[in-house]
Design a protein around this motif. Structure first.
Motif, short mmCIF file in Angstrom:
data_model
loop_
_atom_site.label_atom_id
_atom_site.label_comp_id
_atom_site.label_asym_id
_atom_site.label_seq_id
_atom_site.Cartn_x
_atom_site.Cartn_y
_atom_site.Cartn_z
N SER A 180 0.82 -1.22 0.00
CA SER A 180 0.00 0.00 0.00
C SER A 180 0.85 1.27 0.00
O SER A 180 0.50 2.24 -0.67
N TYR A 181 1.97 1.27 0.72
CA TYR A 181 2.82 2.46 0.73
C TYR A 181 3.36 2.76 -0.67
O TYR A 181 3.40 3.90 -1.10
N HIS A 182 3.77 1.72 -1.37
CA HIS A 182 4.27 1.89 -2.73
C HIS A 182 3.18 2.44 -3.64
O HIS A 182 3.42 3.33 -4.46
N LEU A 183 1.97 1.89 -3.50
CA LEU A 183 0.87 2.32 -4.35
C LEU A 183 0.44 3.75 -4.03
O LEU A 183 0.06 4.51 -4.92
N ILE A 184 0.53 4.14 -2.76
CA ILE A 184 0.22 5.53 -2.38
C ILE A 184 1.26 6.48 -3.00
O ILE A 184 0.90 7.53 -3.53
N VAL A 185 2.53 6.08 -2.95
CA VAL A 185 3.57 6.90 -3.57
C VAL A 185 3.32 7.03 -5.07
O VAL A 185 3.48 8.11 -5.65
N ALA A 186 2.92 5.94 -5.72
CA ALA A 186 2.61 5.99 -7.16
C ALA A 186 1.49 6.99 -7.43
O ALA A 186 1.56 7.78 -8.38
N GLY A 187 0.46 6.98 -6.59
CA GLY A 187 -0.63 7.93 -6.73
C GLY A 187 -0.18 9.37 -6.53
O GLY A 187 -0.59 10.28 -7.25
N VAL A 218 2.96 9.64 -15.28
CA VAL A 218 2.42 8.36 -15.74
C VAL A 218 3.55 7.33 -15.79
O VAL A 218 3.37 6.18 -15.35
N ILE A 219 4.70 7.71 -16.30
CA ILE A 219 5.83 6.78 -16.37
C ILE A 219 6.30 6.41 -14.96
O ILE A 219 6.52 5.23 -14.66
N GLY A 220 6.44 7.40 -14.08
CA GLY A 220 6.88 7.13 -12.70
C GLY A 220 5.90 6.24 -11.96
O GLY A 220 6.29 5.25 -11.33
N ALA A 221 4.62 6.57 -12.03
CA ALA A 221 3.60 5.76 -11.35
C ALA A 221 3.52 4.37 -11.97
O ALA A 221 3.35 3.37 -11.26
N GLY A 222 3.67 4.30 -13.27
CA GLY A 222 3.65 3.00 -13.95
C GLY A 222 4.81 2.12 -13.53
O GLY A 222 4.64 0.91 -13.34
N LEU A 223 5.99 2.70 -13.38
CA LEU A 223 7.15 1.93 -12.93
C LEU A 223 6.95 1.41 -11.51
O LEU A 223 7.29 0.26 -11.20
N ILE A 224 6.41 2.24 -10.65
CA ILE A 224 6.15 1.81 -9.26
C ILE A 224 5.10 0.70 -9.25
O ILE A 224 5.26 -0.32 -8.56
N ALA A 225 4.03 0.85 -10.01
CA ALA A 225 2.98 -0.18 -10.08
C ALA A 225 3.53 -1.48 -10.67
O ALA A 225 3.18 -2.57 -10.21
N ALA A 226 4.41 -1.37 -11.67
CA ALA A 226 5.02 -2.57 -12.26
C ALA A 226 5.90 -3.29 -11.24
O ALA A 226 5.91 -4.52 -11.16
N TYR A 227 6.62 -2.51 -10.44
CA TYR A 227 7.45 -3.09 -9.38
C TYR A 227 6.58 -3.86 -8.38
O TYR A 227 6.90 -4.99 -7.99
N VAL A 228 5.47 -3.26 -7.98
CA VAL A 228 4.56 -3.91 -7.03
C VAL A 228 4.00 -5.20 -7.63
O VAL A 228 3.97 -6.24 -6.98
#
Length: 191
Positions: free
Chosen positions: A60-67, A83-93
């Protein structure tokens, strides 16, 4: 998705018998995965009771940071960067979640990790010496917790988490109850 089967019942028993009154609702249960679809190679006669991945909320912390990255990029009119930054974080998760599977059989507890190269850490039910469950305040809010199984086979782990750790489990108390029941059955010789 959870794949659970009830111990001691055959598939015919799970589907219900014609002797039961029609007014009673039938429980919907998924059949246990076959040996070909199981996350681990099964031993002869072994049955998978639980086959789970960690909950999305464990990151959840990672997903909040992506948001926040996405919202910040909108505020600074750099949408593509956000979009690229949030996408990279979501892909990592997604990658981290998809590479871990927790399997509880009627004989073993197994943590499977990896994609192309897989590794397992497992213990037999009769080797379990202790079982700890827990959830921090944030974990309880998000609906998941962790299970730590201490066993006599390998003293693995770092710091306070000695043993086999199943983290981010959405229904951790139910899984712990299944492990306790199976462990009790094995130690009492009922299995």
């Amino acid at each position: 998705m959870s794949k659970q089967a009830t111990r001691g019942q055959s598939m015919d028993d799970r589907e219900g018998s014609s002797d039961e009154p029609a007014s009673q609702p039938q429980e919907r249960r998924q059949p246990a995965p076959s040996e070909e679809t199981a996350s681990i190679p099964l031993l002869e006669g072994e049955e998978i009771l639980i086959d789970e991945r960690p909950a999305w909320s464990a990151w959840s912390y990672h997903l909040i940071v992506a948001g926040l990255v996405l919202l910040g990029s909108i505020a600074f009119e750099e949408l593509l960067v956000g979009v690229i930054g949030a996408g990279l974080i979501a892909a990592y998760v997604w990658y981290q979640r998809s590479k871990v599977t927790y399997v509880v059989t009627d004989r073993r507890i197994v943590v499977v990790t990896g994609h192309s190269s897989k590794s397992t850490n497992e213990t037999w039910m009769e080797d379990v010496r202790g079982l700890q469950t827990g959830a921090s305040a944030v974990e309880r809010l998000l609906g998941h917790g962790h299970i730590t199984v201490s066993h006599a086979v390998l003293p693995t782990g770092f710091g306070r988490f000695k043993g086999l750790r199943l983290g981010g489990v959405p229904n951790y108390e139910e899984i712990a109850a299944v492990i306790r029941t199976r462990q009790s059955d094995r130690k009492d010789g009922r299995y």
